[in-house]
Design an enzyme around this catalytic site. Structure first.
Site, PDB file in Angstrom:
ATOM      1  N   HIS A   1       0.861  -1.191   0.000  1.00 23.89           N
ATOM      2  CA  HIS A   1       0.000   0.000   0.000  1.00 23.89           C
ATOM      3  C   HIS A   1       0.892   1.234   0.000  1.00 23.89           C
ATOM      4  O   HIS A   1       1.747   1.395   0.864  1.00 23.89           O
ATOM      5  CB  HIS A   1      -0.930   0.010   1.213  1.00 23.89           C
ATOM      6  CG  HIS A   1      -1.986  -1.066   1.146  1.00 23.89           C
ATOM      7  ND1 HIS A   1      -2.362  -1.813   2.233  1.00 23.89           N
ATOM      8  CD2 HIS A   1      -2.734  -1.501   0.094  1.00 23.89           C
ATOM      9  CE1 HIS A   1      -3.305  -2.671   1.864  1.00 23.89           C
ATOM     10  NE2 HIS A   1      -3.544  -2.503   0.575  1.00 23.89           N
TER      11      HIS A   1
ATOM     12  N   HIS B   1       3.075  -3.819   6.643  1.00 23.60           N
ATOM     13  CA  HIS B   1       2.095  -2.764   6.427  1.00 23.60           C
ATOM     14  C   HIS B   1       2.180  -1.789   7.590  1.00 23.60           C
ATOM     15  O   HIS B   1       2.955  -1.957   8.517  1.00 23.60           O
ATOM     16  CB  HIS B   1       0.669  -3.357   6.397  1.00 23.60           C
ATOM     17  CG  HIS B   1       0.408  -4.315   5.284  1.00 23.60           C
ATOM     18  ND1 HIS B   1      -0.575  -4.113   4.345  1.00 23.60           N
ATOM     19  CD2 HIS B   1       0.984  -5.505   4.966  1.00 23.60           C
ATOM     20  CE1 HIS B   1      -0.597  -5.132   3.496  1.00 23.60           C
ATOM     21  NE2 HIS B   1       0.343  -5.997   3.852  1.00 23.60           N
TER      22      HIS B   1
ATOM     23  N   GLU C   1       1.595  -5.101  11.011  1.00 23.11           N
ATOM     24  CA  GLU C   1       1.088  -3.726  10.950  1.00 23.11           C
ATOM     25  C   GLU C   1       1.977  -2.919  11.889  1.00 23.11           C
ATOM     26  O   GLU C   1       1.849  -3.020  13.113  1.00 23.11           O
ATOM     27  CB  GLU C   1      -0.382  -3.656  11.379  1.00 23.11           C
ATOM     28  CG  GLU C   1      -1.351  -4.355  10.443  1.00 23.11           C
ATOM     29  CD  GLU C   1      -1.669  -3.551   9.192  1.00 23.11           C
ATOM     30  OE1 GLU C   1      -1.262  -2.372   9.133  1.00 23.11           O
ATOM     31  OE2 GLU C   1      -2.324  -4.097   8.293  1.00 23.11           O
TER      32      GLU C   1
END
Length: 419
Positions: free
Chosen positions: A178, A306, A380
């Site tokens: 992303h 991420h 994350e």
């Protein structure tokens, strides 16, 4: 006086780096207490274009869970009024998102003349040059492999790190799927730096590199990453135009061929979680999937990085059912989080992705697991929302140092129980 002028020039340089500006935009956090308040947030998102930061779409909002989203300046009054009229409490994470973007940098320009910095965010041009330089500097430890090209024909380079000429047991690591999650590529660069600089000095790293091969993809979504530097800092998807609309981009982490375009994704091209016209429709997804398929016998673990939330997740994302190896994955995640937290006491949550963060389909980690890569994890990284996607550069070093402990912990487990 000279310092103030220099500071002003730096701020101006950072400000003009982006075509799109976010002056006056605010980032909100709400915590819906019940289904009624969940429906209110969904209604707001249908009325006003909200940029969801966490979760990544309105579809996966559930009661008693924080929801972070950015609101454009001209819509703020409307959103605040409706939240207040409906008795919904909110917190403002960023009073001015543009200021947060500019404060993300430490104020010192990262010029092409300076030594490569691992504690700064680097543009793609610097990163791609670095991949060549690091391979040239450590030829017995690092080699560079092109695994494909992006939508905009940029080469996708993967770094093979380790002493073995042919990989017997490998770990595949990717960052930056992303585009706006800048701390993720920063970690991949940090990992390679630590591997090369501490080999022969750090006992554990030396042992790992002697016995394991690490495939590192520093930036998976290269076109999107470039776009965050040149046009829109908040861009998430890749830059393909695979629909008959004016909406650009596919969410690469919804494009893998596993329960494609079902839960937690959208077939609408304008959605931030657009799954694409077909599974593996995107060149970036296809390149990664092909490389893993071609090396499936040696790849024992898959790690995808991420941000943000401070979580260590494992399959499944597409169902609330537990994975066949749930207990072992949970044990590995628990140990990795323990190692990570030992340095700065950073609090990480761990567990199955669907229930720990939110359900998604077409994710790379689920795909890798279902292809037989038993140890498949998604990190994350920092933080939990104070900075969100705009984590300042001064926190890169501490974030990467603690994350290295988790990766080394998982790698050690692979070495003990797989090889």
């Amino acid at each position: 006086m000279k310092y103030m002028i220099l500071q002003g020039l730096v701020a101006a340089a950072l400000a003009v780096a982006f075509t799109r500006h976010f002056d006056g935009d605010k980032a909100f956090r709400v915590k819906p207490q019940d289904e009624g308040q969940v429906e209110l947030v969904k209604y707001l998102s249908s009325m006003v274009q909200l940029d969801f930061w966490r979760p990544d779409s309105a579809h996966t909002i559930v009661p008693q869970t924080d929801v972070d989203f950015r609101v454009e300046a001209d819509q703020i009054k409307t959103i605040q009024t409706l939240l207040e009229q409906n008795g919904m409490q909110y917190e403002i994470l960023f009073q001015n998102v543009q200021e947060g973007i500019e404060k993300q940098f430490d104020g010192k320009p990262n010029s092409s003349n300076r030594r490569y910095s691992y504690s700064k965010y680097n543009k793609w041009e610097k990163i791609v040059a670095w991949t060549a330089n690091i391979a040239a500097k450590y030829p017995k430890l690092v080699s560079r492999i092109q695994i494909g090209t992006t939508t905009e024909e940029r080469p996708m380079y993967l770094l093979k790190v380790g002493k073995q000429r042919s990989a017997k047991n490998a770990i595949f690591i990717d960052c930056g799927i992303h585009a706006r999650e800048w701390i993720s590529p920063a970690f991949c660069q940090w990992f390679v730096k630590e591997a090369t600089k501490t080999y022969g000095k750090d006992k554990l790293m030396t042992k790992l590199l002697n016995s394991l091969t690490f495939y590192i993809l520093p930036v998976l979504n290269i076109d999107g990453y470039v776009w965050t530097w040149t046009a829109d800092r908040m861009w998430r998807k890749n830059r393909s135009n695979s629909s008959n609309t004016n909406c650009i981009g596919t969410d690469l982490n919804r494009n893998f061929d596993v329960q494609w375009c079902s839960i937690g994704s959208s077939n609408k091209a304008c959605s931030e979680v657009y799954c694409g016209p077909a599974a593996e429709s995107e060149k970036e997804t296809k390149a990664v999937a092909n490389f893993i398929r071609n090396n499936i016998q040696s790849i024992k673990a898959y790690l995808s990085f991420h941000s943000y939330s401070q979580m260590l997740l494992y399959p499944y994302s597409y169902t609330y059912e537990l994975a066949p190896t749930h207990e072992e994955l949970n044990d590995v995640a628990k140990a990795a989080v323990g190692a990570l937290s030992s340095l700065y006491r950073t609090n990480y949550t761990y567990g199955p992705a669907a229930s720990t963060i939110y359900p998604t389909s077409g994710s790379s980690a689920d795909w890798a697991y279902d292809k037989g890569i038993k140890y498949s994890f998604t990190f994350e990284l920092r933080d939990r929302g104070k900075y969100g996607f705009l984590l300042p550069e001064y926190l890169i070093k501490s974030t990467c140092k603690e994350t290295m402990l988790a990766v080394k912990n998982i790698s050690s487990y692979i070495l003990r129980y797989v090889s």
